[in-house]
Every structure is written in C-alpha cells, then in structure tokens.
Design a protein around this motif. Structure first.
Motif, PDB file in Angstrom:
ATOM      1  N   LYS A   7       0.195   3.733  12.286  1.00  0.00           N
ATOM      2  CA  LYS A   7       0.402   3.925  10.797  1.00  0.00           C
ATOM      3  C   LYS A   7      -0.572   4.496  10.108  1.00  0.00           C
ATOM      4  O   LYS A   7      -1.742   4.086  10.462  1.00  0.00           O
ATOM      5  CB  LYS A   7       1.002   2.668  10.201  1.00  0.00           C
ATOM      6  CG  LYS A   7       2.387   2.114  10.582  1.00  0.00           C
ATOM      7  CD  LYS A   7       2.756   0.929   9.839  1.00  0.00           C
ATOM      8  CE  LYS A   7       4.041   0.535  10.413  1.00  0.00           C
ATOM      9  NZ  LYS A   7       4.663  -0.764   9.645  1.00  0.00           N
ATOM     10  N   THR A   8      -0.552   5.175   9.025  1.00  0.00           N
ATOM     11  CA  THR A   8      -1.557   5.538   8.234  1.00  0.00           C
ATOM     12  C   THR A   8      -1.915   4.386   7.232  1.00  0.00           C
ATOM     13  O   THR A   8      -1.250   3.599   7.106  1.00  0.00           O
ATOM     14  CB  THR A   8      -1.026   6.771   7.293  1.00  0.00           C
ATOM     15  OG1 THR A   8       0.032   6.230   6.180  1.00  0.00           O
ATOM     16  CG2 THR A   8      -0.700   8.059   7.926  1.00  0.00           C
ATOM     17  N   SER A  10      -2.217   4.082   4.090  1.00  0.00           N
ATOM     18  CA  SER A  10      -1.009   3.945   3.023  1.00  0.00           C
ATOM     19  C   SER A  10       0.072   3.365   3.490  1.00  0.00           C
ATOM     20  O   SER A  10       0.421   2.640   2.723  1.00  0.00           O
ATOM     21  CB  SER A  10      -0.684   5.435   2.416  1.00  0.00           C
ATOM     22  OG  SER A  10       0.210   5.298   1.536  1.00  0.00           O
ATOM     23  N   GLU A  11       0.466   3.579   4.542  1.00  0.00           N
ATOM     24  CA  GLU A  11       1.727   2.746   5.021  1.00  0.00           C
ATOM     25  C   GLU A  11       1.114   1.483   5.479  1.00  0.00           C
ATOM     26  O   GLU A  11       2.013   0.309   4.987  1.00  0.00           O
ATOM     27  CB  GLU A  11       2.160   3.486   6.556  1.00  0.00           C
ATOM     28  CG  GLU A  11       2.618   4.723   6.262  1.00  0.00           C
ATOM     29  CD  GLU A  11       3.109   5.449   7.647  1.00  0.00           C
ATOM     30  OE1 GLU A  11       4.068   6.378   7.425  1.00  0.00           O
ATOM     31  OE2 GLU A  11       2.593   5.384   8.566  1.00  0.00           O
ATOM     32  N   ILE A  13      -0.956  -0.220   3.881  1.00  0.00           N
ATOM     33  CA  ILE A  13      -1.059  -0.972   2.601  1.00  0.00           C
ATOM     34  C   ILE A  13       0.220  -1.304   2.012  1.00  0.00           C
ATOM     35  O   ILE A  13       0.357  -2.329   1.543  1.00  0.00           O
ATOM     36  CB  ILE A  13      -1.998   0.047   1.677  1.00  0.00           C
ATOM     37  CG1 ILE A  13      -3.669  -0.129   1.997  1.00  0.00           C
ATOM     38  CG2 ILE A  13      -2.141  -0.547   0.174  1.00  0.00           C
ATOM     39  CD1 ILE A  13      -4.024   0.898   1.440  1.00  0.00           C
ATOM     40  N   ASP A  14       1.234  -0.307   2.158  1.00  0.00           N
ATOM     41  CA  ASP A  14       2.469  -0.535   1.720  1.00  0.00           C
ATOM     42  C   ASP A  14       3.014  -1.831   2.417  1.00  0.00           C
ATOM     43  O   ASP A  14       3.843  -2.522   1.699  1.00  0.00           O
ATOM     44  CB  ASP A  14       3.490   0.808   1.958  1.00  0.00           C
ATOM     45  CG  ASP A  14       3.078   1.785   0.899  1.00  0.00           C
ATOM     46  OD1 ASP A  14       2.284   1.446  -0.145  1.00  0.00           O
ATOM     47  OD2 ASP A  14       3.405   2.938   1.279  1.00  0.00           O
ATOM     48  N   GLU A  17       1.709  -4.787   1.045  1.00  0.00           N
ATOM     49  CA  GLU A  17       1.958  -5.193  -0.648  1.00  0.00           C
ATOM     50  C   GLU A  17       3.497  -5.626  -0.212  1.00  0.00           C
ATOM     51  O   GLU A  17       3.853  -6.740  -1.118  1.00  0.00           O
ATOM     52  CB  GLU A  17       2.155  -4.048  -1.304  1.00  0.00           C
ATOM     53  CG  GLU A  17       0.531  -3.780  -1.727  1.00  0.00           C
ATOM     54  CD  GLU A  17       0.378  -2.347  -2.452  1.00  0.00           C
ATOM     55  OE1 GLU A  17       1.454  -1.431  -2.507  1.00  0.00           O
ATOM     56  OE2 GLU A  17      -0.729  -2.199  -2.762  1.00  0.00           O
TER      57      GLU A  17
END
Length: 83
Positions: A7-8, A10-11, A13-14, A17
């Motif tokens: 996963k990137t 950003s993914e 972190i999503d 969250e």
C-alpha cells in the motif's frame, strides 16, 4: 506489469484513520454504557433524590471507591488453611 502488493503511504494513513475512527466510536459506546450503569445504580440507591452538594457527594463516592480499591483487611471469603 506486476500487480501492486504494498500500500502507498496515503493508503496506509487512510487505513489508520479508519481504525482510529472505529476505536473512537467504540470508546464512546463503552463510556455511554458505563455512564448508564452508574446512573441506574444512583437512581436505584436513592442518591439522586438526596439534597447533597455535588462536591460532598463526589467526595463520598471517592471514599467508597477507595474502600473497594484498597481493602484494609483481608477478604472475608478467603478460605481458612486446612490441616
């Protein structure tokens, strides 16, 4: 092109969250359930009907909590030693 497995950032972190949001909701539910339990006990015990200053009632409740958290004497239900 090979399929992407990692996963990137950003993914990731999503995902984190989303997990935080679920945990916050769960915390809210646990606190609500705990508050409802205490409120029920207060009502059943008659404490809600007493005309007591909140600070005085808070101190009395803290004293009760301390009594159960730090028992001064051994528990009465401790079995006696067998010979």
């Amino acid at each position: 092109m090979a399929p992407r497995t990692a996963k990137t950032a950003s993914e990731q972190i999503d995902d984190i969250e989303a997990q935080i949001a679920k945990l916050q909701q769960r915390k809210k539910e646990v606190l609500k359930k705990q508050s409802e339990r205490v409120a029920k006990l207060v009502m059943e015990s008659g404490l809600a009907d007493l005309d007591i200053d909140e600070a005085e009632l808070s101190k009395a409740l803290k004293d009760v909590a301390a009594r159960f958290q730090n028992p001064a004497t051994p528990q009465a239900h401790t079995p006696a030693p067998q010979n």
